[in-house]
Structures are given as C-alpha cells and as structure tokens.
Design an enzyme around this catalytic site. Sequence first.
Site, PDB file in Angstrom:
ATOM      1  N   MET A  14      57.195 -14.186  76.387  1.00  0.00           N
ATOM      2  CA  MET A  14      57.105 -13.351  77.582  1.00  0.00           C
ATOM      3  C   MET A  14      58.490 -13.144  78.167  1.00  0.00           C
ATOM      4  O   MET A  14      59.158 -14.118  78.529  1.00  0.00           O
ATOM      5  CB  MET A  14      56.201 -14.019  78.628  1.00  0.00           C
ATOM      6  CG  MET A  14      54.758 -14.174  78.187  1.00  0.00           C
ATOM      7  SD  MET A  14      53.774 -15.109  79.393  1.00  0.00           S
ATOM      8  CE  MET A  14      54.304 -16.778  79.002  1.00  0.00           C
TER       9      MET A  14
ATOM     10  N   GLY B 210      60.122 -15.817  82.696  1.00  0.00           N
ATOM     11  CA  GLY B 210      60.518 -15.813  81.284  1.00  0.00           C
ATOM     12  C   GLY B 210      60.090 -17.067  80.553  1.00  0.00           C
ATOM     13  O   GLY B 210      60.542 -18.152  80.885  1.00  0.00           O
ATOM     14  N   SER B 211      59.206 -16.958  79.572  1.00  0.00           N
ATOM     15  CA  SER B 211      58.635 -18.154  78.975  1.00  0.00           C
ATOM     16  C   SER B 211      57.873 -17.809  77.703  1.00  0.00           C
ATOM     17  O   SER B 211      58.026 -16.731  77.142  1.00  0.00           O
ATOM     18  CB  SER B 211      57.719 -18.835  79.993  1.00  0.00           C
ATOM     19  OG  SER B 211      56.882 -17.868  80.607  1.00  0.00           O
ATOM     20  N   ARG B 212      56.993 -18.738  77.291  1.00  0.00           N
ATOM     21  CA  ARG B 212      56.282 -18.580  76.027  1.00  0.00           C
ATOM     22  C   ARG B 212      54.983 -19.378  76.059  1.00  0.00           C
ATOM     23  O   ARG B 212      54.894 -20.402  76.739  1.00  0.00           O
ATOM     24  CB  ARG B 212      57.198 -19.079  74.910  1.00  0.00           C
ATOM     25  CG  ARG B 212      56.563 -19.299  73.562  1.00  0.00           C
ATOM     26  CD  ARG B 212      57.673 -19.652  72.592  1.00  0.00           C
ATOM     27  NE  ARG B 212      57.203 -20.338  71.403  1.00  0.00           N
ATOM     28  CZ  ARG B 212      57.995 -20.725  70.418  1.00  0.00           C
ATOM     29  NH1 ARG B 212      59.295 -20.496  70.483  1.00  0.00           N
ATOM     30  NH2 ARG B 212      57.511 -21.347  69.366  1.00  0.00           N
TER      31      ARG B 212
END
Length: 216
Positions: A97, A185-187
């Site tokens: 993301m 901002g990540s996953r």
Amino acid sequence: MIDFLFPKLHKEGYRFLAIAAVITFVLLLISKFLGSIAFIITIWIYYFFRDPERFSIKNDNYLISPADGIVSQIIEVNGPADLGLESKKFTRVSIFMNIFNCHVNRSPLSGKITQVLYKAGKYLNASLDKASEDNEKNYVKITNSNGGEIVLVQIAGLIARRIVCEVKEDEEIKQGEKFGIIRFGSRVDLYFDNYEIMVKKNQKTVSGETLIAKKI
C-alpha cells in the site's frame, strides 16, 4: 459523486485531520504560500484516512483482498515462526500500500479470530521482501467453520509508525468486515493453503472486493 469527493472518514483520521486543519489556519495567517501547501497536505490526510463502502462477494469459497494496493509478491513459504507455523507450507500474497491507497484492512473470509500477536520491529520499505521478517507487524489468524486457517500480517512500512488492529481473539468476523488500519504506507501479507491463486504480481487490488484465491 458526493461519496466519491467526500468519502467517509475512518475514526483514526479525525485527530490527524484536526491537527492539519489548525496548522493550515495558522500558516495562512503567516503566508499564503505556506498555507496553500498545508491545505494540500490536509486534503491528502483526509483522503488517506478515507473509509469507503465496499461490497464483498460473501462467499467463503473465495478469499478477498485484505488491502488496497498492488500485489508485490506471490510465493510458496513456510508459515510464520512467531505463530508456530514454520513447519507448514502456505501460499503468501503480499499487497503493498503506497501513501495514496486507502489503508483500511478487511477480512478475506468469515470465521473466528483465533490468534492476535503484535511484534515490534524495524521500519524498512514495505515493498522489500525482508520486510515480512524484520518490520513491525501484527498477526491475525482466522479459522473458518471448516477448521481451515488463514493468517493476515499487518506490516509497518518506511513511513508507517502505527498499526491499528480492531479485533480481538475469540471474536467472530465476517468476510469483508474491517479489522484494522495501518498509517502512512505499509503492507499486508496473506497466508493460505488449499486455495487456487486468482491474482498476478503487480495487479491492483481493492480491499474487500478483489478475489485473491478460490477454494480447491
């Protein structure tokens, strides 16, 4: 059109939006240029924390995407050692993301939350492979009515400093229901077995709607 321009805001966003609005007001009194920049950032914060309605398939023969973003990796791996699953093989789908994606996370299937585990870690770029091992993360294991298990891993990224998990162990969750959010901002990694993959690397996903896999 109104819902598109002014989507619902996730509860995690109100504080950040209020702070940004105050800063924008103060900067506008000092400088129109600085105030304009702050205004643009405020709009971005609003859209970052957007929480649009999603329409899931409501069929547990399918796994739906837990996150908006791009499929960054599809790989066969052992399960997370932190959950004692290192001797079991899974397919892992990683969804990255960026800062412009909606960051609300949703459950890929209906079931019972059987384990939630937070683990502190680093803040490497979430698109890197080793982010799955090294970064701050939160595990959510879900068991469906047939005893099948999936594991979701919320992974903090380079900018993210806050993983929010909104579910607890022994709670029931429905397919497409929200279980958390990651800020900036990540996953999300999704571990599963006995499902046939339906997405490709670099494919865009929509949380709660995109079909990730079909039961074999």
